[in-house]
Structure formats: C-alpha cells, structure tokens
Design an enzyme around this catalytic site. Structure first.
Site, PDB file in Angstrom:
ATOM      1  N   LYS A 270       0.866  -1.180   0.010  1.00  0.00           N
ATOM      2  CA  LYS A 270       0.193  -0.245  -0.126  1.00  0.00           C
ATOM      3  C   LYS A 270       0.892   1.374   0.000  1.00  0.00           C
ATOM      4  O   LYS A 270       0.625   2.370  -0.608  1.00  0.00           O
ATOM      5  CB  LYS A 270      -1.233  -0.017   1.127  1.00  0.00           C
ATOM      6  CG  LYS A 270      -2.168  -0.972   0.961  1.00  0.00           C
ATOM      7  CD  LYS A 270      -3.313  -1.016   1.796  1.00  0.00           C
ATOM      8  CE  LYS A 270      -4.192  -2.235   1.424  1.00  0.00           C
ATOM      9  NZ  LYS A 270      -5.363  -2.344   2.388  1.00  0.00           N
TER      10      LYS A 270
ATOM     11  N   LYS B 210      -4.033  -9.590 -10.169  1.00  0.00           N
ATOM     12  CA  LYS B 210      -5.057 -10.341  -9.316  1.00  0.00           C
ATOM     13  C   LYS B 210      -6.228  -9.461  -9.456  1.00  0.00           C
ATOM     14  O   LYS B 210      -6.277  -8.298  -9.218  1.00  0.00           O
ATOM     15  CB  LYS B 210      -4.305 -10.279  -7.931  1.00  0.00           C
ATOM     16  CG  LYS B 210      -5.146 -10.947  -6.838  1.00  0.00           C
ATOM     17  CD  LYS B 210      -4.773 -10.395  -5.534  1.00  0.00           C
ATOM     18  CE  LYS B 210      -6.133 -10.169  -4.508  1.00  0.00           C
ATOM     19  NZ  LYS B 210      -6.019 -10.052  -3.209  1.00  0.00           N
TER      20      LYS B 210
ATOM     21  N   LYS C 112     -10.567  -5.557  -5.522  1.00  0.00           N
ATOM     22  CA  LYS C 112     -11.495  -4.196  -5.730  1.00  0.00           C
ATOM     23  C   LYS C 112     -10.255  -2.878  -5.807  1.00  0.00           C
ATOM     24  O   LYS C 112     -10.810  -1.986  -6.324  1.00  0.00           O
ATOM     25  CB  LYS C 112     -12.283  -3.942  -4.530  1.00  0.00           C
ATOM     26  CG  LYS C 112     -11.693  -3.878  -3.269  1.00  0.00           C
ATOM     27  CD  LYS C 112     -12.837  -3.972  -2.220  1.00  0.00           C
ATOM     28  CE  LYS C 112     -12.419  -4.340  -0.964  1.00  0.00           C
ATOM     29  NZ  LYS C 112     -12.276  -5.711  -0.754  1.00  0.00           N
TER      30      LYS C 112
HETATM   31  P1  ADP Z   1      -9.881  -7.321  -2.532  1.00  0.00           P
HETATM   32  O1  ADP Z   1      -8.427  -7.705  -2.891  1.00  0.00           O
HETATM   33  O2  ADP Z   1     -10.779  -7.006  -3.553  1.00  0.00           O
HETATM   34  O3  ADP Z   1      -9.695  -6.213  -1.514  1.00  0.00           O
HETATM   35  P2  ADP Z   1      -9.886  -8.746  -0.038  1.00  0.00           P
HETATM   36  O4  ADP Z   1      -8.588  -8.592   0.310  1.00  0.00           O
HETATM   37  O5  ADP Z   1     -10.900  -8.232   0.776  1.00  0.00           O
HETATM   38  O6  ADP Z   1     -10.080  -8.639  -1.344  1.00  0.00           O
HETATM   39  O7  ADP Z   1     -10.175 -10.338   0.045  1.00  0.00           O
HETATM   40  C1  ADP Z   1     -11.202 -11.031   0.813  1.00  0.00           C
HETATM   41  C2  ADP Z   1     -10.750 -12.496   0.719  1.00  0.00           C
HETATM   42  O8  ADP Z   1     -10.964 -12.790  -0.604  1.00  0.00           O
HETATM   43  C3  ADP Z   1      -9.561 -13.005   1.150  1.00  0.00           C
HETATM   44  O9  ADP Z   1      -9.535 -14.265   1.787  1.00  0.00           O
HETATM   45  C4  ADP Z   1      -8.775 -12.953  -0.067  1.00  0.00           C
HETATM   46  O10 ADP Z   1      -7.586 -13.842   0.064  1.00  0.00           O
HETATM   47  C5  ADP Z   1      -9.968 -13.507  -1.041  1.00  0.00           C
HETATM   48  N1  ADP Z   1      -9.442 -13.221  -2.334  1.00  0.00           N
HETATM   49  C6  ADP Z   1      -9.334 -11.460  -2.645  1.00  0.00           C
HETATM   50  N2  ADP Z   1      -9.203 -11.589  -4.157  1.00  0.00           N
HETATM   51  C7  ADP Z   1      -8.889 -12.858  -4.483  1.00  0.00           C
HETATM   52  C8  ADP Z   1      -8.383 -13.299  -5.820  1.00  0.00           C
HETATM   53  N3  ADP Z   1      -8.397 -12.575  -6.739  1.00  0.00           N
HETATM   54  N4  ADP Z   1      -8.394 -14.570  -5.900  1.00  0.00           N
HETATM   55  C9  ADP Z   1      -8.474 -15.530  -4.751  1.00  0.00           C
HETATM   56  N5  ADP Z   1      -8.975 -15.127  -3.757  1.00  0.00           N
HETATM   57  C10 ADP Z   1      -9.113 -13.742  -3.501  1.00  0.00           C
END
Ligand code: ADP
Ligand code: TRP
Length: 333
Positions: free
Chosen positions: A110, A199, A202
């Site tokens: 970040k 990846k 959001k």
């Molecule tokens: P984002 O990256 O959209 O902010 P989060 O960090 O809130 O998502 O992730 C919430 C959950 O979903 C976590 O357990 C994370 O490992 C899983 N996750 C998020 N993005 C992915 C992805 N592209 N592939 C697999 N798992 C994901």
C-alpha cells in the site's frame, strides 16, 4: 476442528472473493465448528463514511448467507460486536516487533502504491492476529495473499506462549495459552485473475462482481482483456485472464470442451474471443443466479440480518470467553 475466517466489508464482493475464500467457507462448515465474521473494524482503514460502513457490513453478511454460509451450521458475526478483539489486539501488540510490521506486504504494497500510512494500516496484521487467536481456532482458510498474515499470527502466538506460558513446549506445540492454527489454501483457485490479468481486487478496479446488476456484470465480462489473435486462430493460453476465468467458473468437464475449442481455433462465430466471453457470461449466471436472488431478498429484510448477526456474536463471545480469561490472567490484568 474449529475453523475461523473473515472478509473485510470494504467494498463490493467479487468472484475472486468467492472462489478464493467464501466457497471454501461453505465447504468447511460441514467439517467442524465454523466461525465466520465480517471484518468491519479492518474496513475502517478504507471506508470513512458511517452510512457506507454500515451498509457494506450488511451487504457482506448477506453475501455470506446468499452464497451458502448456513447459520444453523456456522457462527456468522460482525467483528465489531466482539469487544474482546480490541483487547487482545492491544495485548498482542505489546509483543509485536516493529520490524515484522514494517516488512508485512500488505503495508509495504500500500505504501508503494502511494497510500496514506496510518497506524491502522500498520497495525492491521495485529488486529488480524487477534481475530485468528481469540477463538482457539485450528484452521484458517484464506487466499494465498493472506498467508503471510497467518504466519505472523502464528509467530506472535508462539512468542506470547514463550513469554507467558511456563509449560509451553514450542516443539510439540503443547502447554500454550494461545493455539497456533494452520492455514488452508486451495491451490487451483488460489489467485483469481482480474479483467486486466492482475490479481482480481477491488483496489485495482478489475473485478467481476457477485451482486451488480445483470448489465454491469455483462459489461465487466465483456471488458476482460484479450490479445489480437484473430477470431479463427488457436488462442494462446499463457497470461490470458479470459482463459483462466473460464477455468475457474466452469467445472473441469465443462471447461475441457471450451479448452479444446480455445486451442483448436475454427469458425470465428464460435471460436473467437467474443464467443468465449459469452460463454463466461452464461457460466457466471448459471452459477450465481440463485445466490443473486437470495441476496436481494436478504437485503430487503435488514431486521432478520441484524437478528442473525446478534445471535452469531453471542455464540462467538462464548468461544472467546475462556481464551481472553486465560490471556488476561497470564499477563496480570
Ligand atoms: P480485495 O483484494 O478485493 O480487497 P480482500 O483483500 O478483501 O479482497 O479479500 C477477501 C478474501 O478474498 C480474502 O480471503 C482473499 O484472500 C480472497 N481474495 C480476494 N481476491 C482474490 C483473488 N483475486 N483470488 C483469490 N482469492 C481472493
Ligand atoms: N485481512 C483479511 C482480508 O483482507 C480479512 C481478515 C481479517 C481475516 N481478519 C481475519 C481473514 C482473520 C482470516 C482470519 O481478507
């Protein structure tokens, strides 16, 4: 076996969250005592509007339920309903080396992207460790990107035990005050790619959402990045988000047919990228039409959502009570 995991209520959920996390939660609720929570304290790091924070918390709860988390089997709750969390967060923090936090990739990434470095972001892994350790959990299903946080939680639990539990045997893992849980990731879908091939996240605005309108979803899928291979030619399989997404959304048998078409090329109408995008749209709706309907129903019954969350919090606090009592006594509170 006690299973614990959470998802931040910091934005709209996407299919990466489903395939990387929530699908596994649903499977695991049949294998043990599952505790799943909405990480709305974590979400305050990025959501700074009260109405939005509340709305996203309920949306995330509705998403869990719509996608198959069953409150008769699993305990579903809001992180902010558990006052023992900030308490354990603080106590653990007194033993956390600064260097561990400086090296945590969530923080480093970040910073590298130019985000403000607040204390909340810096302390994020400690809050997550409190989540992980408060309920004596054995298994924590997370996406690959969260594994480092789990390793840190294990390190700090070990440190806490060495400091405060005279009977702790770090080799055998016995006699501790805090239990060291194991991570569980499913490798085949550990990282779901986004529309641009990074990846799906959001943060990168490259998602395919779980609960947008039909039109929004179609638009998102149509914008998945492809290369300039002509519609009739065989398609490359490396670094192709569309190909990866088809693999994730379809069952292996269904994917095998698409894969053969992808590799052979042929009639542009059925073998071009446009046709594969349409297949992905169809596969998406076949998979998520039911949950999308249920989600809309749940969001129309806020009182019921509240009731379920409050009931979940009572149960979760029951699991937390003996752990926080052990910890308080061990440190002298
Ligand atoms: P984002 O990256 O959209 O902010 P989060 O960090 O809130 O998502 O992730 C919430 C959950 O979903 C976590 O357990 C994370 O490992 C899983 N996750 C998020 N993005 C992915 C992805 N592209 N592939 C697999 N798992 C994901
Ligand atoms: N940090 C996790 C995420 O971004 C959410 C989370 C918070 C979590 N506390 C947790 C996940 C404890 C597993 C266990 O998705």
């Amino acid at each position: 076996m006690r299973i614990l995991s959470g998802v931040q209520s910091s934005g709209r959920l996407h299919i990466g969250n489903y395939y990387g996390a929530i699908r596994e939660f649903v499977r695991l609720q049949d294998e043990g005592e599952a505790l799943y929570f909405i990480a709305n304290l974590h979400a305050l790091n990025s959501v700074r509007d009260a109405a939005k924070a509340r709305e996203l918390t309920l949306e995330t709860a509705a998403a869990f339920l719509a996608l198959g988390v069953d409150p008769a089997k699993a305990t579903l709750f809001r992180q902010s309903d558990i006052p023992e969390i900030p308490e354990l967060y603080w106590i653990l923090g007194t033993l956390v080396p600064m260097a561990d936090l400086e090296n945590a990739h969530s923080y480093k990434d970040k910073l590298a992207r130019g985000a403000e470095a607040d204390f909340g972001l810096f302390g994020y892994p400690v809050l997550m460790a409190a989540d992980i350790l408060l309920y004596d959990s054995d298994v924590v299903p997370v996406g690959r990107d969260q594994r480092q946080h789990l390793e840190l939680a294990r390190d700090w639990a070990g440190k806490f035990n060495r400091q405060y539990a005279p009977t702790y045997d770090s080799q055998k893992g016995t006699g501790g005050l805090l239990k060291l849980p194991a991570a569980r990731t499913r490798d085949e879908t550990a990282v779901v790619p986004g529309r641009d091939g990074q990846k799906m996240s959001k943060t990168y605005a490259n998602t395919i959402d779980l609960f947008g309108t039909d039109k929004e979803i179609e638009k998102q899928i149509k914008s998945v990045k492809t290369d300039s291979t002509t519609p009739d030619a065989p398609k490359p399989t490396e670094h192709q988000p569309l190909y990866e997404l088809l693999k994730v959304v379809f069952s292996p048998e269904e994917f095998a047919a698409l894969d053969a078409k992808w590799k052979s090329g042929g009639d542009p109408k059925t073998h071009g990228y446009g046709a594969f995008k349409q297949a992905l749209i169809d596969g998406y709706f076949a998979t998520f039409a039911g949950p999308r309907k249920r989600y809309a129903e749940l969001m129309n019954d806020r009182a019921e959502l509240e009731r379920l969350l409050e009931q979940g919090a009572q149960k979760a606090r029951g699991y937390a009570a003996p752990v926080i009592a052990r910890v308080r006594s061990a440190v002298g509170l």
